[in-house]
Design a protein around this motif. Sequence first.
Motif, PDB file in Angstrom:
ATOM      1  N   VAL A 176       0.852  -1.191   0.000  1.00  5.61           N
ATOM      2  CA  VAL A 176       0.000   0.000   0.000  1.00  5.61           C
ATOM      3  C   VAL A 176       0.886   1.240   0.000  1.00  5.61           C
ATOM      4  O   VAL A 176       1.555   1.542   0.980  1.00  5.61           O
ATOM      5  CB  VAL A 176      -0.942   0.023   1.230  1.00  5.61           C
ATOM      6  CG1 VAL A 176      -1.869   1.241   1.147  1.00  5.61           C
ATOM      7  CG2 VAL A 176      -1.731  -1.269   1.353  1.00  5.61           C
ATOM      8  N   LEU A 231       2.696  -0.907   4.498  1.00  7.08           N
ATOM      9  CA  LEU A 231       1.870   0.291   4.449  1.00  7.08           C
ATOM     10  C   LEU A 231       2.696   1.565   4.573  1.00  7.08           C
ATOM     11  O   LEU A 231       3.470   1.719   5.512  1.00  7.08           O
ATOM     12  CB  LEU A 231       0.860   0.218   5.611  1.00  7.08           C
ATOM     13  CG  LEU A 231      -0.050   1.403   5.868  1.00  7.08           C
ATOM     14  CD1 LEU A 231      -1.028   1.600   4.706  1.00  7.08           C
ATOM     15  CD2 LEU A 231      -0.802   1.198   7.177  1.00  7.08           C
ATOM     16  N   GLY A 285      -2.074   7.149   6.383  1.00  6.12           N
ATOM     17  CA  GLY A 285      -1.948   5.701   6.324  1.00  6.12           C
ATOM     18  C   GLY A 285      -2.036   5.046   7.690  1.00  6.12           C
ATOM     19  O   GLY A 285      -2.549   3.934   7.825  1.00  6.12           O
ATOM     20  N   ALA A 319      -6.982  -0.252  -0.450  1.00  7.35           N
ATOM     21  CA  ALA A 319      -6.292  -1.059   0.554  1.00  7.35           C
ATOM     22  C   ALA A 319      -7.288  -1.831   1.405  1.00  7.35           C
ATOM     23  O   ALA A 319      -7.106  -3.036   1.659  1.00  7.35           O
ATOM     24  CB  ALA A 319      -5.418  -0.162   1.436  1.00  7.35           C
ATOM     25  N   ILE A 360       1.022  -5.889  10.034  1.00 10.20           N
ATOM     26  CA  ILE A 360       1.244  -4.641   9.301  1.00 10.20           C
ATOM     27  C   ILE A 360       2.640  -4.108   9.573  1.00 10.20           C
ATOM     28  O   ILE A 360       3.058  -3.963  10.718  1.00 10.20           O
ATOM     29  CB  ILE A 360       0.178  -3.592   9.672  1.00 10.20           C
ATOM     30  CG1 ILE A 360      -1.206  -4.117   9.266  1.00 10.20           C
ATOM     31  CG2 ILE A 360       0.488  -2.248   9.000  1.00 10.20           C
ATOM     32  CD1 ILE A 360      -2.355  -3.227   9.671  1.00 10.20           C
TER      33      ILE A 360
END
Length: 142
Positions: free
Chosen positions: A26, A73, A82, A59, A97
């Motif tokens: 992303v 990310l 984000g 996303a 993540i």
Amino acid sequence: MANAARVEHAAVPCLTLAPPIEVLLVDDQRAILAGVAALIESEEPAMQVAARATCVRQALDLACSIQPDVIVLDVNLGGDDGLALIPPLLSFCTARIIVFTCLTDPEVRTRALSLGACEFVSKAVAGSALIAAIRKAMPPAG
């Protein structure tokens, strides 16, 4: 007639490869997406790019539909935050993540980790640091 040589076949263990780590990328910058995708694809079959997203909506949709193992990310998504995306991503999927950004402010790092990111990697470091973070994010199989 000569005796045929008897050949013993040793038992060969069956090697099963672990499934690849599926990564959702992303970032709003397509050049970054292309570079990181190439880096991850160089690690096949251990990991692969499951999809790429350039905005918050994309996303969220992709995370929900493909259920990646890891999400890489960026903090700045074309003006969108984000980091604010971390809680909804974690509610839609079980992905780990990794925040991957050029921002070096310790407060950004602290915020990312407090929101649920498992790793924080600077875009200024060697690509091997991102690969190591992806591997570290995944619990050992077994």
